[in-house]
Design a protein around this motif. Structure first.
Motif, PDB file in Angstrom:
ATOM      1  N   PRO A   1       0.936  -1.063   0.164  1.00  0.00           N
ATOM      2  CA  PRO A   1       0.022  -0.246  -0.051  1.00  0.00           C
ATOM      3  C   PRO A   1       0.830   1.229  -0.057  1.00  0.00           C
ATOM      4  CG  PRO A   1      -0.514  -1.618   1.629  1.00  0.00           C
ATOM      5  CD  PRO A   1       0.624  -2.108   1.133  1.00  0.00           C
ATOM      6  N   PRO A   2       0.484   2.280  -0.732  1.00  0.00           N
ATOM      7  CA  PRO A   2      -0.866   2.453  -1.307  1.00  0.00           C
ATOM      8  C   PRO A   2      -0.708   2.186  -2.782  1.00  0.00           C
ATOM      9  CG  PRO A   2       0.307   4.316  -1.265  1.00  0.00           C
ATOM     10  CD  PRO A   2       1.319   3.639  -0.559  1.00  0.00           C
TER      11      PRO A   2
ATOM     12  N   ARG B   1      -4.717  -5.752  -1.932  1.00  0.00           N
ATOM     13  CA  ARG B   1      -5.935  -6.338  -1.775  1.00  0.00           C
ATOM     14  C   ARG B   1      -6.705  -5.655  -0.676  1.00  0.00           C
ATOM     15  NH1 ARG B   1      -8.146 -10.409  -4.511  1.00  0.00           N
ATOM     16  NH2 ARG B   1      -6.018 -10.887  -5.104  1.00  0.00           N
ATOM     17  N   SER B   2      -7.845  -4.926  -0.837  1.00  0.00           N
ATOM     18  CA  SER B   2      -8.753  -4.169   0.094  1.00  0.00           C
ATOM     19  C   SER B   2      -9.425  -5.318   0.819  1.00  0.00           C
ATOM     20  CB  SER B   2      -9.513  -3.338  -0.626  1.00  0.00           C
ATOM     21  OG  SER B   2     -10.468  -4.011  -1.445  1.00  0.00           O
ATOM     22  N   PRO B   3     -10.066  -4.927   1.975  1.00  0.00           N
ATOM     23  CA  PRO B   3     -10.844  -6.162   2.757  1.00  0.00           C
ATOM     24  C   PRO B   3     -12.035  -6.634   1.957  1.00  0.00           C
ATOM     25  CG  PRO B   3     -10.519  -3.960   4.055  1.00  0.00           C
ATOM     26  CD  PRO B   3      -9.910  -3.689   2.726  1.00  0.00           C
TER      27      PRO B   3
ATOM     28  N   GLY C   1      -5.150   0.229  -5.451  1.00  0.00           N
ATOM     29  CA  GLY C   1      -3.763   0.947  -5.260  1.00  0.00           C
ATOM     30  C   GLY C   1      -3.386   1.775  -6.646  1.00  0.00           C
ATOM     31  N   GLU C   2      -2.468   2.740  -6.423  1.00  0.00           N
ATOM     32  CA  GLU C   2      -2.230   3.395  -7.518  1.00  0.00           C
ATOM     33  C   GLU C   2      -2.102   2.998  -8.919  1.00  0.00           C
ATOM     34  OE1 GLU C   2       0.783   5.690 -10.140  1.00  0.00           O
ATOM     35  OE2 GLU C   2       1.091   3.809  -9.082  1.00  0.00           O
ATOM     36  N   ALA C   3      -1.208   1.727  -8.820  1.00  0.00           N
ATOM     37  CA  ALA C   3      -1.084   1.317 -10.239  1.00  0.00           C
ATOM     38  C   ALA C   3      -2.297   0.302 -10.847  1.00  0.00           C
ATOM     39  CB  ALA C   3       0.208   0.144 -10.045  1.00  0.00           C
ATOM     40  N   PRO C   4      -2.853  -0.475  -9.924  1.00  0.00           N
ATOM     41  CA  PRO C   4      -3.942  -1.250 -10.554  1.00  0.00           C
ATOM     42  C   PRO C   4      -5.088  -0.392 -11.050  1.00  0.00           C
ATOM     43  CG  PRO C   4      -3.120  -2.609  -8.458  1.00  0.00           C
ATOM     44  CD  PRO C   4      -2.356  -1.153  -8.412  1.00  0.00           C
ATOM     45  N   GLU C   5      -5.337   0.681 -10.244  1.00  0.00           N
ATOM     46  CA  GLU C   5      -6.530   1.575 -10.719  1.00  0.00           C
ATOM     47  C   GLU C   5      -6.220   2.408 -12.164  1.00  0.00           C
ATOM     48  OE1 GLU C   5      -9.363   1.316  -9.572  1.00  0.00           O
ATOM     49  OE2 GLU C   5      -8.853   0.423  -7.769  1.00  0.00           O
TER      50      GLU C   5
END
Length: 311
Positions: free
Chosen positions: A69-70, A74-76, A82-86
């Motif tokens: 992060p960030p 993997r979120s809950p 995160g910056e890259a996946p989004e």
């Protein structure tokens, strides 16, 4: 690429033939290596373009990430964000790709797993470093590691060992530092004189933070934003070191930039990705997407991938 490969093989064989010209018996033996060399070139050409063709045909791409992060995590609810996946989601959507499959791995295995075909793109905010550019191709950068994205150090509350820089750790052989294997922080610690015997290597920043919580190490090094994310999860146990001296070289620290990684033979995929990325980075939509990950207009890139690979 085919022309470049064949030209290289021809130059190599030509050089050998000139040197072996006095021995006419040996020259015919060069025909076999020439055929093999050109066959290899043909194999390279056959693989070039296959990834983009598959992604375009199936409307699905695989991104590889290491939890940090960030930049990527993997979120809950199970979503990889995160910056890259989004950013990847939005760029590939513009390319007509509907589905993204996220593949988790250790940071130190990202380049190996990419080149072995486990996934198609590294999407974890990886720094564009000259030594990495020799192994993979990078997109244009999406951020620079300035301000809150610079180097950081996490310790137990109260900082009982009094650590404020890598030099403090190097000066005391009893201090144990946790780093994520293969990261820039690992490199910085070595440059500062921190001994390998003082360092414990972890697969990701979450595990490194747990190392401090459990008492296995006295501190863990990561980007400032990653340290803050780990402190937020363990507020009663961890704290971030203020004014951390994260650049042991002295003078004005070099600001690193992060981007996406591609296999070198997937140059057409990288170029297609970059074409959309250039139009996206710095726009209101981009800044809105990455704001929650600590990236603002102040952290926008100030160098190109070519410039970063050359320095």
């Amino acid at each position: 690429m085919m022309e470049w490969c064949r030209a290289g093989v021809a130059r190599f064989i030509g050089h050998l033939m000139v040197r072996l010209a006095p021995n006419a018996v040996v020259i015919p033996l060069m025909v076999a290596p020439l055929i093999i060399g050109i066959s290899i070139c043909g194999s390279i050409q056959a693989h070039a373009g296959e990834t983009l063709d598959r992604i375009t045909r199936t409307r699905m791409v695989r991104i590889g990430y290491a939890p940090e992060p960030p930049y990527a995590y993997r979120s809950p609810d199970g979503r990889v964000t995160g910056e890259a996946p989004e950013i990847a989601r939005r760029i590939f959507a513009r390319m007509g790709i509907r589905e993204i499959q996220a593949v988790e791995t250790e940071f130190g295995a990202l380049i190996r797993d990419l080149t072995n075909g486990r996934f198609d793109v590294i999407a974890t905010g990886m720094y564009i470093l000259r030594e990495r550019c020799g192994q993979i191709a990078f997109s244009e950068p999406t951020y620079r590691a300035a301000n809150g994205l610079g180097p950081g150090l996490g310790v137990r509350v109260g900082n009982p060992r009094g650590l404020h820089g890598y030099d403090d750790i190097a000066a005391d052989r009893s201090v144990r530092l946790g780093v994520v294997a293969g990261t820039f922080e690992h490199i910085l610690a070595q440059r500062a004189g921190v001994r390998d015997s003082q360092m414990a290597l972890f697969p990701n920043v979450v595990a490194a933070a747990r190392g401090v919580v459990s008492g296995r190490v006295d501190a863990f090094a990561a980007t400032s934003a990653s340290v803050e994310a780990m402190v937020e999860r363990n507020q009663r146990i961890l704290e971030k070191v203020g004014h951390f001296r994260g650049h042991p070289e002295g003078g004005t620290p070099r600001v690193e930039h992060g981007g996406f990684g591609f296999r070198k033979q997937d140059d057409d995929l990288r170029r297609a990705f970059d074409a959309e990325l250039r139009k996206f980075v710095g726009t209101p939509e981009h800044l809105d997407v990455v704001a929650r990950f600590g990236v603002t207009r102040m952290e926008l890139p100030t160098a190109t991938a070519a410039e970063l690979c050359a320095r």
